[in-house]
Design an enzyme around this catalytic site. Structure first.
Site, short mmCIF file in Angstrom:
data_model
loop_
_atom_site.label_atom_id
_atom_site.label_comp_id
_atom_site.label_asym_id
_atom_site.label_seq_id
_atom_site.Cartn_x
_atom_site.Cartn_y
_atom_site.Cartn_z
N PHE A 276 47.53 34.41 35.67
CA PHE A 276 47.98 35.67 36.28
C PHE A 276 46.78 36.56 36.49
CE2 PHE A 276 49.51 39.98 36.46
CZ PHE A 276 50.57 39.87 37.35
N ASP B 258 38.44 36.41 33.91
CA ASP B 258 39.38 37.53 33.93
C ASP B 258 39.67 37.94 32.49
OD1 ASP B 258 41.70 39.10 33.89
OD2 ASP B 258 42.61 38.08 35.59
N LYS C 118 43.16 47.12 31.47
CA LYS C 118 44.02 47.34 30.31
C LYS C 118 43.38 48.14 29.17
CE LYS C 118 47.30 43.59 31.19
NZ LYS C 118 48.52 44.39 31.36
#
Length: 384
Positions: A122, A207, A236
């Site tokens: 993702f 990532d 995040k």
């Protein structure tokens, strides 16, 4: 009727206050929050140092645009590059934007367009980051995606060897697949990943949107494997809830992101940088990371030992305070029961419970959460 697009399947909880690892809803009920904004509030809710930094900046300057020199950007970039294998930083507002920047930079710097990512990965929901995401359910209904992405089985060394050739621009990977089930990379896969990137001169994009900034007990999760990514994407935990993302890259790539090649109106604004500076100071310059490793080891050990006694649990896996419990059946009913009991946790796919407590969670709170999880499974066992 809500005026919002129904893009989220919301729970019947409305948090109005938070402190550390605790959330309080409108009715006054307290919850132990092991979601942390989906690995965002790494320092917990309303951390004093972050709050104070943003409050102080609010009275000075909010936004001026990137036409101007912003000193705090230089400070944050220096910290991130000094603590990573990269040399330059680009600031944006989210993980998806960071991944978009990475895709653009990889294509421009290599002159190639093929990018390999992995099944169940993702990377975001914008067109480019969605194209990099190896999940059909994310793609459905949006028509043709960005061309020349391919998705390999994660941790499959032989499939990787067959796919990587000199016409591949980059390999884009999560060290631990978060949305894909909390699945860590194997050592053998990491070794081959780095070797092939070096041999075929393709860029390695890691990532770290969910795994970075201390989540796994190191500053960045790639450190567990000795990888040397050319590009790192972050978001995040970077701002502890303030919207901010970053793409880091090695010095050889700087020539390909010159004025006019990429940008972000709000990226790296003074408010965001104030939050990030406070976060990095707390996580990188204290003993917190060792604490995360110790707590994560204890929590995983307790859960793993209990899993040996429960037929429903297939495996407990993860690093630091990013933990998955894979079950034989769908976990939605378990999540609901835990919410009712006062523990907030996520799923990572239909059969995996995902635990993402704030990095500042106390030993007592970890023990309490473990007992709540244990109690739910024991009751489920009796019911079956």
């Amino acid at each position: 009727m809500s005026a919002l697009f129904p893009t989220y399947a919301r729970w019947e909880i409305e948090p109005i206050k938070g402190e550390g690892a605790v959330l309080i809803d409108r009715s006054g009920k307290e919850y132990l929050d092991f979601i942390a904004g989906i690995a965002v509030c790494n320092l917990g809710h309303c951390h004093p140092a972050v709050n104070e930094a943003v409050k102080e900046q609010v009275d000075k300057l909010w936004h001026v645009s990137n036409l101007f020199h912003i000193e705090a950007q230089e400070k944050v970039a220096k910290i991130l590059t000094e603590h990573s294998v990269c040399d330059h930083a680009f600031f944006c507002n989210s993980g998806a934007e960071a991944n978009e920047a990475a895709i653009k930079l990889a294509r421009k710097a290599t002159g190639k367009h093929k990018i390999i990512s992995f099944q169940q990965s993702f990377h975001g929901r914008t067109l480019g980051s969605m194209s990099a995401t190896g999940q059909k359910k994310v793609h459905e209904g949006f028509g043709p995606l960005l061309a020349e992405f391919s998705y390999l089985p994660f941790n499959d060394v032989e499939a990787l060897k067959e796919a990587v050739t000199s016409d591949v621009a980059a390999i884009m990977v999560e060290v631990i697949q978060g949305e894909g089930g909390v699945k860590p990379m194997t050592d053998a896969f990491a070794y081959e990943l780095q070797r092939l990137c070096d041999e075929y001169n393709c860029l390695l994009i890691v990532d770290e949107v969910q795994t970075g900034i201390g989540r796994t007990g190191t500053k960045f999760a790639y450190e567990h494997y000795g990888l040397s990514p050319d590009i790192i994407t972050l978001a995040k935990g970077l701002g502890n809830g303030f919207p901010v993302g970053a793409m880091l890259g090695k010095k050889e790539l700087a020539a390909y992101f010159q004025p006019g090649s990429h940008g972000s109106t709000f990226g790296g604004n003074p408010l965001a940088m104030a939050a990030v500076l406070a976060v990095l100071t707390e996580i990188f310059e204290t003993n917190l990371l060792q604490d995360v490793q110790n707590k994560g080891d204890w929590f995983i050990k307790q859960l793993s030992q209990f899993a040996n006694e429960v037929d429903e649990i297939i495996e407990v896996r993860g690093m630091g305070l990013m933990i998955g419990i894979e079950c034989k059946h769908e976990v939605a009913p378990i999540l609901s029961t835990l919410r009712n009991a006062g523990l907030l946790v996520l799923s990572a796919g239909p059969t995996v419970i995902r635990l993402l407590p704030p990095l500042i969670v106390s030993d007592h709170q970890l023990e309490k959460a473990f007992l709540m999880i244990k109690n739910v499974f024991e009751k489920k066992k009796v019911a079956m």
